[in-house]
Scaffold this active site. Structure first.
Site, PDB file in Angstrom:
ATOM      1  N   ASP A  30       0.843  -1.199   0.000  1.00 15.19           N
ATOM      2  CA  ASP A  30       0.000   0.000   0.000  1.00 15.19           C
ATOM      3  C   ASP A  30       0.877   1.247   0.000  1.00 15.19           C
ATOM      4  OD1 ASP A  30      -3.233   0.483   0.924  1.00 15.19           O
ATOM      5  OD2 ASP A  30      -1.840   2.180   1.071  1.00 15.19           O
ATOM      6  N   ILE A  31       0.492   2.217  -0.801  1.00 17.19           N
ATOM      7  CA  ILE A  31       1.280   3.441  -0.954  1.00 17.19           C
ATOM      8  C   ILE A  31       1.190   4.325   0.299  1.00 17.19           C
ATOM      9  CG2 ILE A  31      -0.490   4.955  -1.962  1.00 17.19           C
ATOM     10  CD1 ILE A  31       1.590   5.682  -4.129  1.00 17.19           C
ATOM     11  N   ASN A  86     -12.897  -2.619   2.798  1.00 20.89           N
ATOM     12  CA  ASN A  86     -13.766  -1.462   2.987  1.00 20.89           C
ATOM     13  C   ASN A  86     -14.759  -1.460   1.836  1.00 20.89           C
ATOM     14  OD1 ASN A  86     -12.372  -0.466   5.286  1.00 20.89           O
ATOM     15  ND2 ASN A  86     -10.798   0.401   3.950  1.00 20.89           N
ATOM     16  N   GLY A  92     -15.349   3.682   3.963  1.00 24.62           N
ATOM     17  CA  GLY A  92     -13.956   4.058   3.744  1.00 24.62           C
ATOM     18  C   GLY A  92     -13.363   3.606   2.426  1.00 24.62           C
ATOM     19  N   GLN A  93     -14.178   3.027   1.545  1.00 23.92           N
ATOM     20  CA  GLN A  93     -13.623   2.619   0.251  1.00 23.92           C
ATOM     21  C   GLN A  93     -13.338   3.852  -0.596  1.00 23.92           C
ATOM     22  OE1 GLN A  93     -16.060  -0.101  -2.087  1.00 23.92           O
ATOM     23  NE2 GLN A  93     -14.396  -0.506  -3.536  1.00 23.92           N
ATOM     24  N   HIS A  99     -10.425  -4.849  -3.414  1.00 24.51           N
ATOM     25  CA  HIS A  99      -9.091  -5.124  -2.887  1.00 24.51           C
ATOM     26  C   HIS A  99      -9.200  -5.542  -1.434  1.00 24.51           C
ATOM     27  CE1 HIS A  99     -10.004  -0.833  -2.462  1.00 24.51           C
ATOM     28  NE2 HIS A  99      -9.351  -0.880  -1.312  1.00 24.51           N
ATOM     29  N   HIS A 101      -7.185  -5.634   2.072  1.00 20.41           N
ATOM     30  CA  HIS A 101      -6.045  -5.106   2.825  1.00 20.41           C
ATOM     31  C   HIS A 101      -5.520  -6.183   3.783  1.00 20.41           C
ATOM     32  CE1 HIS A 101      -6.932  -0.655   2.258  1.00 20.41           C
ATOM     33  NE2 HIS A 101      -8.137  -1.137   2.020  1.00 20.41           N
TER      34      HIS A 101
HETATM   35  P1  AMP Z   1      -9.714   1.726   0.338  1.00 21.17           P
HETATM   36  O1  AMP Z   1      -9.728   3.044   1.073  1.00 21.17           O
HETATM   37  O2  AMP Z   1     -10.159   0.561   1.152  1.00 21.17           O
HETATM   38  O3  AMP Z   1     -10.433   1.838  -0.980  1.00 21.17           O
HETATM   39  O4  AMP Z   1      -8.191   1.405   0.042  1.00 21.17           O
HETATM   40  C1  AMP Z   1      -7.500   1.938  -1.050  1.00 21.17           C
HETATM   41  C2  AMP Z   1      -6.052   1.781  -0.713  1.00 21.17           C
HETATM   42  O5  AMP Z   1      -5.309   1.891  -1.892  1.00 21.17           O
HETATM   43  C3  AMP Z   1      -5.539   2.840   0.259  1.00 21.17           C
HETATM   44  O6  AMP Z   1      -4.991   2.191   1.404  1.00 21.17           O
HETATM   45  C4  AMP Z   1      -4.487   3.579  -0.556  1.00 21.17           C
HETATM   46  O7  AMP Z   1      -3.383   3.991   0.219  1.00 21.17           O
HETATM   47  C5  AMP Z   1      -4.107   2.539  -1.582  1.00 21.17           C
HETATM   48  N1  AMP Z   1      -3.574   3.052  -2.832  1.00 21.17           N
HETATM   49  C6  AMP Z   1      -4.108   4.007  -3.612  1.00 21.17           C
HETATM   50  N2  AMP Z   1      -3.357   4.205  -4.697  1.00 21.17           N
HETATM   51  C7  AMP Z   1      -2.319   3.337  -4.609  1.00 21.17           C
HETATM   52  C8  AMP Z   1      -1.190   3.042  -5.420  1.00 21.17           C
HETATM   53  N3  AMP Z   1      -0.956   3.712  -6.567  1.00 21.17           N
HETATM   54  N4  AMP Z   1      -0.322   2.087  -5.018  1.00 21.17           N
HETATM   55  C9  AMP Z   1      -0.534   1.437  -3.856  1.00 21.17           C
HETATM   56  N5  AMP Z   1      -1.598   1.649  -3.052  1.00 21.17           N
HETATM   57  C10 AMP Z   1      -2.468   2.590  -3.415  1.00 21.17           C
END
Ligand code: AMP
Ligand code: ZN
Length: 113
Positions: A30-31, A86, A92-93, A99, A101
């Site tokens: 995760d970024i 989420n 929180g999505q 995806h 986590h």
């Molecule tokens: P959610 O809030 O459950 O939709 O999770 C989306 C997740 O994707 C968050 O934890 C972000 O930090 C992660 N995210 C968004 N863009 C990227 C990316 N380019 N590379 C890795 N993780 C990402």
């Protein structure tokens, strides 16, 4: 899916710190990590969220969970980790490509916020 950031990662159009991939799934760090070890496992095909899953995706989701647990072992997280989906903006999505986590490397609180 146009304008889906995770489809772009799958396609290689934007970079990600990949951990694992096969023909059906992809895992990457995760970024914006919310724990010392935080990675995502996604289906390569676009599924917007868990509600949009079809019956034919059930095995795929099992594979995602199983591979995530393997990666947790391989990356020193061990057997204590949080697995989160989420679902929906209110939960929180923020990326509407399904995806899962995996968060580890610290104690987890319950209930989550
Ligand atoms: P959610 O809030 O459950 O939709 O999770 C989306 C997740 O994707 C968050 O934890 C972000 O930090 C992660 N995210 C968004 N863009 C990227 C990316 N380019 N590379 C890795 N993780 C990402
Ligand atoms: Zn997508």
């Amino acid at each position: 899916m146009i304008d889906c950031i995770f489809c772009k990662i799958v396609a290689g159009d934007i970079p990600a710190n990949k951990m694992y991939e096969d023909d059906e799934i992809l895992a990457f760090w995760d970024i914006s990590p919310q724990a010392p070890k935080h990675f995502l496992v996604i289906p390569k095909k676009h599924i917007a969220d868990a509600v949009a899953m079809a019956n034919e995706d059930i095995e795929l989701m099992g594979k995602i969970i199983k591979q995530g647990t393997r990666l947790a072992q391989e990356h020193g997280i061990g057997s204590d980790f949080r697995v989160v989906i989420n679902n929906g903006a209110g939960a929180g999505q923020t990326v509407f490509h399904l995806h899962v986590h995996f968060l580890g490397g610290r104690a987890m609180l319950w209930p989550p916020g």
